[in-house]
Scaffold this motif. Structure first.
Motif, short mmCIF file in Angstrom:
data_model
loop_
_atom_site.label_atom_id
_atom_site.label_comp_id
_atom_site.label_asym_id
_atom_site.label_seq_id
_atom_site.Cartn_x
_atom_site.Cartn_y
_atom_site.Cartn_z
N ARG A 1 5.15 -11.33 -9.39
CA ARG A 1 6.32 -12.16 -9.06
C ARG A 1 7.32 -11.38 -8.21
O ARG A 1 8.04 -11.95 -7.42
N ALA A 2 7.37 -10.07 -8.39
CA ALA A 2 8.35 -9.26 -7.67
C ALA A 2 7.92 -8.99 -6.23
O ALA A 2 8.68 -8.44 -5.46
N GLY A 3 6.71 -9.39 -5.88
CA GLY A 3 6.22 -9.07 -4.55
C GLY A 3 5.66 -7.66 -4.55
O GLY A 3 5.93 -6.88 -5.46
N PHE A 4 4.92 -7.35 -3.54
CA PHE A 4 4.27 -6.04 -3.50
C PHE A 4 4.13 -5.59 -2.07
O PHE A 4 3.57 -6.31 -1.24
N ASP A 5 4.66 -4.43 -1.76
CA ASP A 5 4.52 -3.84 -0.44
C ASP A 5 3.60 -2.63 -0.60
O ASP A 5 4.04 -1.58 -1.07
N PRO A 6 2.31 -2.76 -0.24
CA PRO A 6 1.37 -1.67 -0.47
C PRO A 6 1.72 -0.39 0.29
O PRO A 6 1.48 0.70 -0.21
N VAL A 7 2.31 -0.52 1.46
CA VAL A 7 2.70 0.67 2.23
C VAL A 7 3.81 1.42 1.52
O VAL A 7 3.75 2.64 1.34
N LEU A 8 4.82 0.69 1.07
CA LEU A 8 5.92 1.31 0.34
C LEU A 8 5.42 1.93 -0.97
O LEU A 8 5.80 3.05 -1.32
N MET A 9 4.57 1.21 -1.69
CA MET A 9 4.03 1.73 -2.94
C MET A 9 3.26 3.02 -2.70
O MET A 9 3.41 4.00 -3.44
#
Length: 162
Positions: free
Chosen positions: A133-141
């Motif tokens: 639900r919070a969204g996911f930025d794989p690059v940032l992670m």
């Protein structure tokens, strides 16, 4: 001397506890997801996959060095080797420079398996995390996790297996 607000100290302490607990929980859940995926698609356990992945990056190497890179005991490495050798994924040979030492390498089949499994496993994890639900930025992670790993390795002075 600057006074510390007790609620701020408590919050800072709780944040550290939450970070450690959340990281541990995430690690266990990622491992469980990877275990299920790898068993179903590649007939490998997660620990076997990680051993092959690390071995493919450090080969040729001996069991002691591999154990250090995996942060497990030499006995744990030795226990996993027979099944991997029998499956045609690992070669164990005597070191030509030291006959008492055994050297480990991956086979072409293992290299192919790691090459195929790694991006598929990465994609599976991204797909699961994208549903949050919070969204996911794989690059940032990846950047955050990379920075965290780098800081922890520096702190432990354990940069030999990068």
């Amino acid at each position: 001397m600057e006074e510390t607000n007790p609620s701020e100290a408590s919050c800072d302490s709780r944040l550290g506890q939450d970070l450690a607990e959340s990281t541990q929980r995430a690690s266990l859940l990622i491992e469980a997801l990877a275990e299920r995926y790898l068993r179903h698609h590649f007939d490998l356990t997660y620990h076997q996959y990680v051993l092959l992945l690390v071995l493919s990056r450090t080969e040729p190497t001996d069991a002691t060095s591999l154990a250090e890179c995996l942060n497990i005991s030499r006995a744990a490495v030795s226990k996993r080797l027979p099944a991997l050798e029998k499956a045609g994924l690992v070669r164990v040979v005597q070191d030509p420079k030291n006959g008492r030492k055994l050297m480990l390498t991956t086979t072409p089949r293992a290299a192919q398996l790691v090459e195929q499994a790694s991006p598929e496993l990465e994609n599976e994890l991204r797909n699961v995390l994208a549903r949050t639900r919070a969204g996911f930025d794989p690059v940032l992670m990846a950047q955050l996790m990379g920075a965290m790993v780098e800081a922890l390795e520096e702190s432990l002075n354990d940069a030999q297996c990068q």
